[in-house]
Motif scaffolding. Structure first.
Motif, PDB file in Angstrom:
ATOM      1  N   HIS A   5      18.630 -27.223  46.795  1.00  0.00           N
ATOM      2  CA  HIS A   5      18.598 -27.196  45.334  1.00  0.00           C
ATOM      3  C   HIS A   5      18.334 -25.764  44.855  1.00  0.00           C
ATOM      4  O   HIS A   5      17.397 -25.104  45.310  1.00  0.00           O
ATOM      5  N   VAL A   6      19.153 -25.293  43.924  1.00  0.00           N
ATOM      6  CA  VAL A   6      18.951 -23.978  43.313  1.00  0.00           C
ATOM      7  C   VAL A   6      19.156 -24.096  41.807  1.00  0.00           C
ATOM      8  O   VAL A   6      19.807 -25.033  41.324  1.00  0.00           O
ATOM      9  N   ASP A   7      18.603 -23.131  41.061  1.00  0.00           N
ATOM     10  CA  ASP A   7      18.863 -23.076  39.623  1.00  0.00           C
ATOM     11  C   ASP A   7      20.081 -22.200  39.355  1.00  0.00           C
ATOM     12  O   ASP A   7      20.793 -21.796  40.285  1.00  0.00           O
ATOM     13  N   GLU A   8      20.318 -21.863  38.095  1.00  0.00           N
ATOM     14  CA  GLU A   8      21.514 -21.085  37.754  1.00  0.00           C
ATOM     15  C   GLU A   8      21.508 -19.696  38.382  1.00  0.00           C
ATOM     16  O   GLU A   8      22.565 -19.094  38.570  1.00  0.00           O
ATOM     17  N   SER A   9      20.326 -19.179  38.696  1.00  0.00           N
ATOM     18  CA  SER A   9      20.239 -17.846  39.310  1.00  0.00           C
ATOM     19  C   SER A   9      20.221 -17.907  40.829  1.00  0.00           C
ATOM     20  O   SER A   9      20.043 -16.883  41.489  1.00  0.00           O
ATOM     21  N   LYS A  10      20.400 -19.101  41.385  1.00  0.00           N
ATOM     22  CA  LYS A  10      20.390 -19.343  42.838  1.00  0.00           C
ATOM     23  C   LYS A  10      18.982 -19.272  43.431  1.00  0.00           C
ATOM     24  O   LYS A  10      18.823 -19.132  44.649  1.00  0.00           O
ATOM     25  N   ALA A  11      17.954 -19.387  42.596  1.00  0.00           N
ATOM     26  CA  ALA A  11      16.579 -19.456  43.079  1.00  0.00           C
ATOM     27  C   ALA A  11      16.281 -20.871  43.568  1.00  0.00           C
ATOM     28  O   ALA A  11      16.656 -21.854  42.927  1.00  0.00           O
ATOM     29  N   THR A  12      15.613 -20.979  44.703  1.00  0.00           N
ATOM     30  CA  THR A  12      15.191 -22.283  45.216  1.00  0.00           C
ATOM     31  C   THR A  12      13.872 -22.681  44.568  1.00  0.00           C
ATOM     32  O   THR A  12      13.356 -21.987  43.688  1.00  0.00           O
ATOM     33  N   SER A  13      13.303 -23.774  45.023  1.00  0.00           N
ATOM     34  CA  SER A  13      12.025 -24.243  44.495  1.00  0.00           C
ATOM     35  C   SER A  13      10.843 -23.458  45.044  1.00  0.00           C
ATOM     36  O   SER A  13       9.707 -23.657  44.611  1.00  0.00           O
ATOM     37  N   ILE A  14      11.074 -22.550  45.983  1.00  0.00           N
ATOM     38  CA  ILE A  14      10.021 -21.735  46.583  1.00  0.00           C
ATOM     39  C   ILE A  14      10.122 -20.313  46.041  1.00  0.00           C
ATOM     40  O   ILE A  14      11.205 -19.717  46.055  1.00  0.00           O
ATOM     41  N   PRO A  15       9.033 -19.729  45.555  1.00  0.00           N
ATOM     42  CA  PRO A  15       9.087 -18.371  45.003  1.00  0.00           C
ATOM     43  C   PRO A  15       9.655 -17.353  45.991  1.00  0.00           C
ATOM     44  O   PRO A  15       9.368 -17.411  47.197  1.00  0.00           O
ATOM     45  N   HIS A  16      10.509 -16.466  45.473  1.00  0.00           N
ATOM     46  CA  HIS A  16      11.088 -15.360  46.234  1.00  0.00           C
ATOM     47  C   HIS A  16      12.129 -15.794  47.269  1.00  0.00           C
ATOM     48  O   HIS A  16      12.547 -14.988  48.104  1.00  0.00           O
ATOM     49  N   VAL A  17      12.537 -17.058  47.213  1.00  0.00           N
ATOM     50  CA  VAL A  17      13.554 -17.560  48.132  1.00  0.00           C
ATOM     51  C   VAL A  17      14.769 -18.009  47.311  1.00  0.00           C
ATOM     52  O   VAL A  17      14.641 -18.802  46.373  1.00  0.00           O
ATOM     53  N   PHE A  18      15.935 -17.502  47.683  1.00  0.00           N
ATOM     54  CA  PHE A  18      17.188 -17.813  47.009  1.00  0.00           C
ATOM     55  C   PHE A  18      18.142 -18.430  48.032  1.00  0.00           C
ATOM     56  O   PHE A  18      17.965 -18.250  49.245  1.00  0.00           O
TER      57      PHE A  18
END
Length: 298
Positions: free
Chosen positions: A253-266
């Protein structure tokens, strides 16, 4: 212990696209790659990649080799061949993982590890995967030369292909005891001109000949199916990233910026999409790099 600004796990199209943007931002980048591109089977079959602007009709390995050569012209990029594993969040908030015996620490991590296809157990199908058997009409439908196209059902996603593929050629859906269309599904495919074949498949022969269990052989120009996919790396799960259940299999799962649910992980590419292709992987990789770089400045 190696410490790096940005680590990218996965050196195929998405990973190299991400690395290129970060390299051009003059940041230190490490790419870790195990050398298992999803479309390597197309290379093994002597086939080509299609639909990627400026690269249409080229072998996937040639596209990847050119991309790596251009990427490695940047002195701030390091390439490490190997499998990344044992990922964790360190107590100071940094991310780390192991490649062989070496542990790598990264301030930002981009996961671009891709997926692997699990094909239906039809004798002869795997031998033709990437040569005359495919899963994406946009990538390989045109090469059917408007001739007969067969769909080997492996799931309810066969309906999706049964509705799409008549644009590329006369289409037959082989149910193969794997998918039972509803009356509504059947009517929709009939309207599209898709022929339904209920007799199970014995094997695939020749280039794309479907041998049925009643002894008939139906010759096709090209075959399509719906492989189940799985993540090729446990890295996302080891870090605790949220995993979605997609129609073809799990993805990150990622958001529109390709960030995952874990900080600093894309995450980017096929590992972070319900379905994808080379064009989308490259775009996703660039987006993940932009977001990771911007985040590093705050």
């Amino acid at each position: 212990m190696k410490t790096i600004d940005f680590a990218i796990i996965g050196g195929s199209y998405a990973g190299m696209a991400a690395a290129l943007q970060l390299a051009r931002a003059r940041r230190r980048v490490l790419v870790v790659d195990a050398g298992r591109r999803r479309n390597r089977f197309v290379d093994a079959a002597g086939g080509a990649s299609h639909g990627f602007l400026t690269q249409d009709g080229r072998a996937p390995a040639e596209i990847a080799a050119d991309a790596r050569e251009q990427l490695m012209n940047y002195p701030n990029v390091e390439w490490l061949h190997g499998v990344a594993d044992d990922a964790r969040l360190d107590t100071d908030g940094a991310l780390s993982f192991k490649v062989g015996m070496e542990r790598v620490r990264a301030r930002r991590l981009i996961i671009a590890t891709g997926v692997q296809d699990e094909l239906p157990a039809v004798p002869g199908l795997a031998d033709r995967w990437g040569r005359t058997v495919f899963h994406c009409p946009y990538c390989h439908g045109y090469e059917a030369d408007a001739g007969p196209i067969g769909i080997i059902a492996a799931s309810a996603l066969a309906l999706h292909q049964g509705l799409m593929l008549p644009d590329w050629g006369p289409t037959t859906l082989f149910l193969n005891d794997s998918y039972t269309p509803s009356d509504q599904d059947m009517a929709a495919m009939i309207r599209r001109g898709t022929r339904i074949e209920p007799v199970p498949i014995a094997r695939i022969a020749g280039e794309a000949d479907v041998v049925l269990k009643d002894g008939r052989t139906v010759s096709m120009n090209t075959l399509f199916t719906q492989p189940r996919v799985s993540l090729t790396s446990p890295i996302a799960e080891q870090l605790g990233c949220r995993i979605e259940a997609g129609p073809m299999g799990p993805f990150i799962h990622v958001d529109e910026s390709k960030a995952t649910s874990i900080p600093h992980v894309f995450a980017c590419g096929d590992a972070a999409r319900a379905a994808g292709n080379v064009t989308l992987a490259v775009a996703d990789g660039a987006m993940a790099a932009f977001a990771a770089h911007r985040q590093s400045m705050v």
